[in-house]
Design a protein around this motif. Structure first.
Motif, PDB file in Angstrom:
ATOM      1  N   GLY A 163      54.745  25.841  42.555  1.00 11.44           N
ATOM      2  CA  GLY A 163      53.830  25.891  41.340  1.00 11.44           C
ATOM      3  C   GLY A 163      53.710  26.982  40.577  1.00 11.44           C
ATOM      4  N   VAL A 164      53.105  26.992  39.279  1.00 11.89           N
ATOM      5  CA  VAL A 164      52.904  28.229  38.506  1.00 11.89           C
ATOM      6  C   VAL A 164      51.288  27.853  38.174  1.00 11.89           C
ATOM      7  CG1 VAL A 164      53.014  29.237  36.138  1.00 11.89           C
ATOM      8  CG2 VAL A 164      55.080  28.061  37.209  1.00 11.89           C
ATOM      9  N   ILE A 165      50.416  29.006  38.302  1.00 13.30           N
ATOM     10  CA  ILE A 165      49.080  29.061  38.487  1.00 13.30           C
ATOM     11  C   ILE A 165      48.612  30.356  37.558  1.00 13.30           C
ATOM     12  CG2 ILE A 165      46.877  29.277  39.604  1.00 13.30           C
ATOM     13  CD1 ILE A 165      48.239  27.891  41.913  1.00 13.30           C
ATOM     14  N   THR A 166      47.748  30.123  36.716  1.00 14.87           N
ATOM     15  CA  THR A 166      47.272  31.268  35.804  1.00 14.87           C
ATOM     16  C   THR A 166      45.750  31.380  36.233  1.00 14.87           C
ATOM     17  OG1 THR A 166      46.206  29.920  34.036  1.00 14.87           O
ATOM     18  CG2 THR A 166      48.543  30.617  33.921  1.00 14.87           C
ATOM     19  N   THR A 167      45.359  32.612  36.087  1.00 11.82           N
ATOM     20  CA  THR A 167      43.942  33.143  36.734  1.00 11.82           C
ATOM     21  C   THR A 167      43.382  34.289  36.032  1.00 11.82           C
ATOM     22  OG1 THR A 167      42.738  33.207  38.470  1.00 11.82           O
ATOM     23  CG2 THR A 167      44.712  33.970  38.919  1.00 11.82           C
ATOM     24  N   HIS A 168      42.094  34.668  36.357  1.00  9.37           N
ATOM     25  CA  HIS A 168      41.614  35.975  36.027  1.00  9.37           C
ATOM     26  C   HIS A 168      41.105  36.491  37.312  1.00  9.37           C
ATOM     27  CE1 HIS A 168      42.168  36.159  31.845  1.00  9.37           C
ATOM     28  NE2 HIS A 168      41.668  35.112  31.551  1.00  9.37           N
ATOM     29  N   TYR A 169      40.914  35.611  38.426  1.00  5.96           N
ATOM     30  CA  TYR A 169      40.291  36.098  39.820  1.00  5.96           C
ATOM     31  C   TYR A 169      41.036  36.963  40.512  1.00  5.96           C
ATOM     32  CZ  TYR A 169      37.097  32.276  38.967  1.00  5.96           C
ATOM     33  OH  TYR A 169      36.185  31.380  38.403  1.00  5.96           O
ATOM     34  N   GLN A 170      40.265  38.312  40.859  1.00  5.40           N
ATOM     35  CA  GLN A 170      40.791  39.249  41.838  1.00  5.40           C
ATOM     36  C   GLN A 170      41.340  38.787  43.045  1.00  5.40           C
ATOM     37  OE1 GLN A 170      41.915  42.165  40.722  1.00  5.40           O
ATOM     38  NE2 GLN A 170      40.636  42.829  39.091  1.00  5.40           N
ATOM     39  N   ASN A 171      40.638  37.963  43.440  1.00  6.09           N
ATOM     40  CA  ASN A 171      40.823  37.340  45.039  1.00  6.09           C
ATOM     41  C   ASN A 171      42.172  36.844  44.906  1.00  6.09           C
ATOM     42  OD1 ASN A 171      39.326  35.460  43.502  1.00  6.09           O
ATOM     43  ND2 ASN A 171      39.320  34.340  45.449  1.00  6.09           N
ATOM     44  N   LEU A 172      42.386  35.907  43.818  1.00  8.36           N
ATOM     45  CA  LEU A 172      43.785  35.210  43.908  1.00  8.36           C
ATOM     46  C   LEU A 172      44.989  36.339  43.490  1.00  8.36           C
ATOM     47  CD1 LEU A 172      42.727  32.178  41.715  1.00  8.36           C
ATOM     48  CD2 LEU A 172      42.798  32.406  44.061  1.00  8.36           C
ATOM     49  N   LYS A 173      44.780  37.461  43.113  1.00  7.63           N
ATOM     50  CA  LYS A 173      45.662  38.295  42.997  1.00  7.63           C
ATOM     51  C   LYS A 173      46.013  38.850  44.374  1.00  7.63           C
ATOM     52  CE  LYS A 173      44.045  39.243  38.174  1.00  7.63           C
ATOM     53  NZ  LYS A 173      43.670  40.450  37.254  1.00  7.63           N
ATOM     54  N   HIS A 174      44.995  39.328  44.886  1.00  7.35           N
ATOM     55  CA  HIS A 174      45.091  39.972  46.349  1.00  7.35           C
ATOM     56  C   HIS A 174      45.633  38.767  47.198  1.00  7.35           C
ATOM     57  CE1 HIS A 174      42.996  43.516  45.074  1.00  7.35           C
ATOM     58  NE2 HIS A 174      41.796  43.000  44.948  1.00  7.35           N
ATOM     59  N   PHE A 175      45.321  37.510  47.286  1.00  9.81           N
ATOM     60  CA  PHE A 175      45.899  36.375  47.989  1.00  9.81           C
ATOM     61  C   PHE A 175      47.570  36.444  47.620  1.00  9.81           C
ATOM     62  CE2 PHE A 175      47.381  32.071  48.719  1.00  9.81           C
ATOM     63  CZ  PHE A 175      46.875  31.798  49.871  1.00  9.81           C
TER      64      PHE A 175
END
Length: 837
Positions: A454-466
């Motif tokens: 998959g390709v996912i776009t986000t602004h959430y910091q927790n998803l970046k850390h994940f």
């Protein structure tokens, strides 16, 4: 499987399909474009791309590939199944051209040697397609090249049309006679011409005058100012014409019905051939679409994979190009090790464009369309494409934005497999950020456990850390220039991106106290982590720029080295060419010198010169040969055995030796000039001392007549042209004995008189060997010069032209010969050479 149902609309594929339909040449191809669909069959997808590539190459190699006449005749052919029905002339015309196109295309795809195309996609596509040359020929017998039935389609039709033409001509003559009479009487305007109403010829006339002409009123103009009258005289003739037209139409229907019977047994095969023609039309549209989008049709791997180099969103690129801008290509990679890419970065930085690019290109790829990526890209196959993008609020289903997103997540988690590609924009948004981020992280963990791509776009910091803490997930950032505060639209995989919220707020002019208070609310840890991300992005961009600069310089250095190597190779080739030319020139000079020296030796021998002179001349010849050999040796060494300095020194030595020899030659010429009678440039007159050019014997001009003169050589008179003579200063009584040695003796005069009496102007050397013939010609030319003949003929025959060539090579070295050529064709042509002195 494609999810949701409006996938094509959301990704922009509906516009691609419309473009493809517009590029089709007929409804046959448009039908194929409408039926195009997503496929997860690896063999079918690769076959579609192979067909596109093969037809592209065929069109490039064959600009006249038959694609001009493609018509949709499916409805008319299907109607031919019904008994006692017939196709119209225009339908047969379209069918004939389409069948002829099928025949030509199948002929190109099935050449005389099937091995040339065996194993190719287009060969397989056309295998088994029926062609109908017999039916095409039968249609040609009935329908002409303009789509009309031929007069010769049947004898009855020919008779009816001839009779109809005669009847129409007769009616036209009668009607024009009535019209002229009416114009004479003033009933009709002068510029009025007969008209046609209901298939009958009539005369336009004013309503008030209609009773002045006996006939039937057939019609009235819209304004009421004109009525159309059929005179009584032509009523019967017009009736006869209508009867003939009805008979003609019945005969045409009979012919078309008979022709349709040839179509009826082959309806299924013809429809199959038209379907094949539609596929070819559809493939050529894909080729043209690929050229417009600068796209390629790659080989697709069976396993899931995305490794795209210079990927471009086709619709965005067309829009930017129309405005004079350029799109920034993306490098997108999903592998077995990093199956999910989490893209972060600022708003309006290109995250959604990146996501839509992946969705659209993968869908186009598995529909068999060329995609705008570099040829070095690798492409894989997915069984499912699932998309969550945009606002899906529904009043009917009482769904909010976040509810619709959750519903999509539920469907994806239930249906996704390890061969599914999910595409989610703004993952987790639409609700309270803390819980939204937590749910998004949990869903992402579920996707990882199922092996989803998959390709996912986000602004959430927790998803970046994940993404940083899970091996199968990669961070990606859309780059942003913090100094110029503008998006770069470049994707960098490996590090998360910052949202640049503080910087963007400051740029648009929010008060500083508001920005400061917002920073205190989120806390220093968040601000610091965001700054660290920005610094990382900045450093990465700096080192990436350095890397590209070094790479560019390496490429320039490689080009420079390649250019130098090419120049060195050119210099070597030039040196070889110069050496070869010098060698050839030296050999030619040697051959020329041999000819000249042999002529000198022959002259010395004939003049009974001393042996010492002959010995000296031969010694000079040997010296010349030795010089040429030394030059050849130097050239050979320069080719590969001598250094450049040694080569230059050796050349200088040879040049000095040549200069010394040239100096000695000039001194020798000066000595000979001292004993040669001095030439005078004054105009010759009676009493002048002259000599024949090339000879040393002198005489006196006795008389001059135009350009001819009489010259006395001793006791002999001779007539010759003035241009063969040159003036010479007579020797004085006290002249050197060497000078007086050139005067003509009594014995020489007797010899000349004897030669003149016995001389013949023709010499026959046919049948002689080359050297024997050349000796005879030399003596013959000497005698001709001696006795003062102006023209002679040499008979050598045609044969292979060997004697002719040898003789003319000799004549070119004789100074007294002013011209030589073939005799006139009536007197021997190329078998005889005439010589003028």
């Amino acid at each position: 499987m494609i999810y949701p149902d409006n996938f094509e609309t959301k990704t922009g594929f509906a516009e691609i399909r419309t473009m493809l339909r517009d590029l089709c040449l007929s409804p046959l191809g448009q039908t194929e474009a409408d039926g195009m669909c997503f496929s997860s069959d690896i063999e079918a997808v690769n076959e579609l791309h192979a067909q596109t590539n093969e037809l592209r190459l065929l069109l490039e190699a064959n600009p006249d590939f038959p694609l001009n006449n493609i018509f949709d005749a499916r409805e008319s052919v299907s109607r031919a199944r019904i008994a006692n029905t017939h196709l119209e002339e225009s339908e047969f015309f379209d069918l004939r051209r389409s069948l002829d196109t099928v025949h030509k295309i199948v002929g190109l795809l099935h050449p005389d040697d099937p091995a040339q195309m065996a194993g190719r996609a287009l060969f397989r596509l056309s295998d088994g397609i029926a062609v109908f040359p017999g039916l095409v020929q039968r249609i040609d017998q009935v329908i002409d090249k303009y789509g009309h039935m031929r007069d010769t389609a049947s004898p009855e039709l020919l008779r009816l049309r001839r009779e109809l033409a005669r009847a129409e001509g007769s009616v036209s003559r009668i009607l024009h006679g009535i019209l002229r009479a009416a114009q004479t009487e003033g009933l009709v305007e002068k510029d009025v011409a007969p008209a046609v109403r209901d298939g009958r010829l009539v005369i336009p006339i004013a309503p008030g005058l209609k009773r002045r002409i006996n006939g039937i009123v057939h019609d009235e103009s819209a304004t009421g100012h004109t009525v159309f009258v059929e005179p009584t005289e032509v009523v019967e003739a017009n009736n006869h014409i209508r009867e003939l037209e009805n008979e003609e139409r019945q005969e045409v229907i009979r012919i078309l019905t008979a022709l349709t019977q040839h179509v009826r047994p082959n309806v299924a095969e013809i429809l199959d051939s038209l379907h094949f023609l539609g596929i070819i039309d559809f493939i050529q549209a894909k080729v043209r679409l690929g050229k417009r989008l600068r796209a390629v049709s790659p080989v697709v791997k069976a396993s899931p994979c995305i490794d795209w180099i210079e990927a471009r969103h086709p619709l965005l690129e067309l829009q930017l190009t129309a405005r004079g801008n350029k799109i920034i290509p993306l490098g997108i990679t999903l592998t077995d090790e990093k199956r999910i890419l989490v893209i972060s970065g600022p708003n309006a930085g290109g995250k959604s464009v990146c996501l839509k690019t992946v969705a659209l290109l993968q869908y186009m790829l598995q529909c068999g369309l060329p995609i705008p990526v570099s040829e070095r890209s690798s492409c894989g196959l997915f069984n499912d494409l699932m998309l969550d993008i945009g606002d899906e609020q529904s009043l009917e289903n009482d769904l909010s934005t976040y509810s619709s997103h959750l519903l999509n997540m539920k469907h994806m988690m239930r249906q996704a497999t390890d061969r599914t590609l999910i595409l989610i924009d703004e993952f987790g948004t639409g609700t309270e950020p803390q819980i939204g981020g937590a749910i998004a992280e949990s869903v992402l963990d579920k996707f990882c456990s199922k092996g989803v791509w998959g390709v996912i776009t986000t602004h959430y910091q927790n998803l970046k850390h994940f993404a940083d803490t899970h091996a199968e997930v990669a961070n990606g950032a859309m780059l942003y220039d913090r100094h110029e505060m503008r998006a770069l639209f470049q994707l960098a995989i490996g590090r998360p991106g910052s949202s640049f919220a503080i910087e963007i707020a400051r740029k648009i002019g929010l008060p500083e106290d508001v920005i400061a208070e917002a920073s205190e609310i989120v806390g220093s840890d968040y601000i610091q982590s965001d700054k660290y991300l920005q610094d990382i992005v900045r450093d990465k961009r700096y080192w990436e720029g350095k890397r590209q600069s070094i790479h560019q310089r390496e490429k320039e250095l490689e080009k420079t080295i390649a250019r130098y190597e090419e120049e060195i190779q050119d210099l070597r080739q030039q040196r070889r060419a110069i050496v070869a030319k010098a060698k050839a020139d030296a050999e030619e000079l040697l051959r020329e010198s041999n000819r000249r020296i042999e002529n000198v030796i022959r002259e010395i021998r004939e003049q009974q010169a001393e042996k010492e002179a002959t010995k000296r001349i031969r010694e000079e010849l040997r010296s010349f040969k030795q010089t040429v050999k030394e030059e050849q040796t130097v050239a050979h060494k320069a080719h590969g055995l001598m250094s450049d300095d040694d080569f230059e020194k050796k050349l200088a030595q040879i040049q000095q030796r040549k200069q010394r020899k040239e100096k000695r030659k000039q001194e020798k010429a000066a000595q000979q000039a001292a004993v040669t009678p001095r030439l005078s440039t004054e105009k010759m007159a009676v009493g002048d001392t002259v000599r024949i050019r090339g000879l040393k014997s002198t005489g006196t001009i006795e008389a001059i007549d135009g350009d001819m003169c009489t010259v006395i050589f001793g006791d002999m008179r001779s007539k010759m042209r003035l241009n063969r003579l040159e003036t010479a200063v007579p020797s004085s009584p006290n002249a050197n004995p060497i000078e007086t040695a050139y005067q003509v003796s009594r014995a020489t005069r007797d010899t000349i008189d004897d030669h003149k009496k016995n001389f013949r102007q023709d010499l026959d050397v046919r049948g002689m060997r080359g050297d024997e013939a050349l000796t005879a010609v030399q003596h013959f030319i000497d005698d001709a010069i001696l006795v003062g003949i102006s023209r002679v003929r040499i008979l050598h025959g045609k044969g292979n032209g060997i004697l002719r060539t040898l003789i003319r090579q000799y004549l070119s070295t004789v100074p007294n010969v002013v011209h030589y050529a073939d005799e006139h064709v009536q007197f021997g042509g190329a078998g005889i050479t005439i010589v003028d002195f």
